[in-house]
Design a protein around this motif. Structure first.
Motif, short mmCIF file in Angstrom:
data_model
loop_
_atom_site.label_atom_id
_atom_site.label_comp_id
_atom_site.label_asym_id
_atom_site.label_seq_id
_atom_site.Cartn_x
_atom_site.Cartn_y
_atom_site.Cartn_z
N ARG A 1 3.02 2.21 -3.91
CA ARG A 1 2.44 3.24 -3.05
C ARG A 1 1.58 4.21 -3.86
NH1 ARG A 1 3.31 8.39 -2.21
NH2 ARG A 1 5.16 8.41 -3.50
N ALA A 2 2.01 4.51 -5.08
CA ALA A 2 1.32 5.51 -5.89
C ALA A 2 -0.10 5.09 -6.24
CB ALA A 2 2.11 5.78 -7.17
N PHE A 3 -0.30 3.82 -6.56
CA PHE A 3 -1.63 3.39 -6.99
C PHE A 3 -2.68 3.59 -5.90
CE2 PHE A 3 -5.18 0.79 -8.08
CZ PHE A 3 -5.28 0.92 -9.45
N PRO A 4 -2.51 3.01 -4.71
CA PRO A 4 -3.57 3.20 -3.71
C PRO A 4 -3.69 4.64 -3.22
CG PRO A 4 -1.78 1.92 -2.79
CD PRO A 4 -1.49 2.08 -4.25
N ALA A 5 -2.57 5.34 -3.09
CA ALA A 5 -2.62 6.72 -2.61
C ALA A 5 -3.39 7.61 -3.58
CB ALA A 5 -1.21 7.26 -2.40
N ASN A 6 -3.11 7.50 -4.86
CA ASN A 6 -3.79 8.33 -5.85
C ASN A 6 -5.22 7.87 -6.09
OD1 ASN A 6 -1.83 10.41 -7.04
ND2 ASN A 6 -0.62 8.55 -6.84
N ALA A 7 -5.46 6.58 -5.98
CA ALA A 7 -6.83 6.08 -6.14
C ALA A 7 -7.72 6.63 -5.03
CB ALA A 7 -6.84 4.55 -6.11
N ALA A 8 -7.22 6.57 -3.80
CA ALA A 8 -8.00 7.08 -2.67
C ALA A 8 -8.21 8.59 -2.77
CB ALA A 8 -7.30 6.72 -1.35
N THR A 9 -7.17 9.31 -3.16
CA THR A 9 -7.28 10.76 -3.29
C THR A 9 -8.29 11.15 -4.36
OG1 THR A 9 -5.00 11.03 -2.56
CG2 THR A 9 -5.98 12.88 -3.74
N PHE A 10 -8.21 10.50 -5.50
CA PHE A 10 -9.13 10.81 -6.60
C PHE A 10 -10.56 10.49 -6.20
CE2 PHE A 10 -11.17 9.95 -10.72
CZ PHE A 10 -10.81 11.09 -11.43
N PHE A 11 -10.75 9.35 -5.57
CA PHE A 11 -12.09 8.94 -5.14
C PHE A 11 -12.64 9.93 -4.12
CE2 PHE A 11 -14.95 6.51 -2.35
CZ PHE A 11 -15.89 6.12 -3.29
N ALA A 12 -11.82 10.29 -3.14
CA ALA A 12 -12.28 11.23 -2.11
C ALA A 12 -12.62 12.59 -2.71
CB ALA A 12 -11.20 11.39 -1.04
#
Length: 100
Positions: free
Chosen positions: A80-91
């Protein structure tokens, strides 16, 4: 100096979408790995009213299940951490770029 992981910058010096997503995802891993044992202790404390302190939870887990007890369930948390943080950082990066 740009780390070796991010050597695929575009000619204008901006990081690619892939690089931004990887940076966010990997930072999610880096954030969860050292804090996961504390989260396990907190969750056990919240779910069992017989515990009087976090120290008591720590001692009981260590005594009954060993050090591995502090990392039970880490795989789903990391998944869960990888996609959640990837999307947050990208946004965040895209929002900052849009506001410039």
């Amino acid at each position: 100096m740009v780390p070796l992981l991010f050597q695929s910058m575009r000619e204008d010096g901006e990081l690619t979408t892939f690089d931004l997503l990887m940076a966010g995802g990997l930072s999610g891993f880096a954030a969860w790995a050292p804090s996961y044992p504390q989260d396990v202790i907190k969750s056990c404390y919240q779910n069992d009213i017989s515990y009087k302190s976090y120290g008591q939870v720590f001692k009981k887990l260590l005594k009954t299940k060993g050090p591995k007890a502090f990392f039970n369930g880490i795989a789903p948390a990391m998944a869960r951490a990888f996609p959640a943080n990837a999307a947050t950082f990208f946004a965040y990066e895209m929002a900052m770029k849009a506001m410039q």
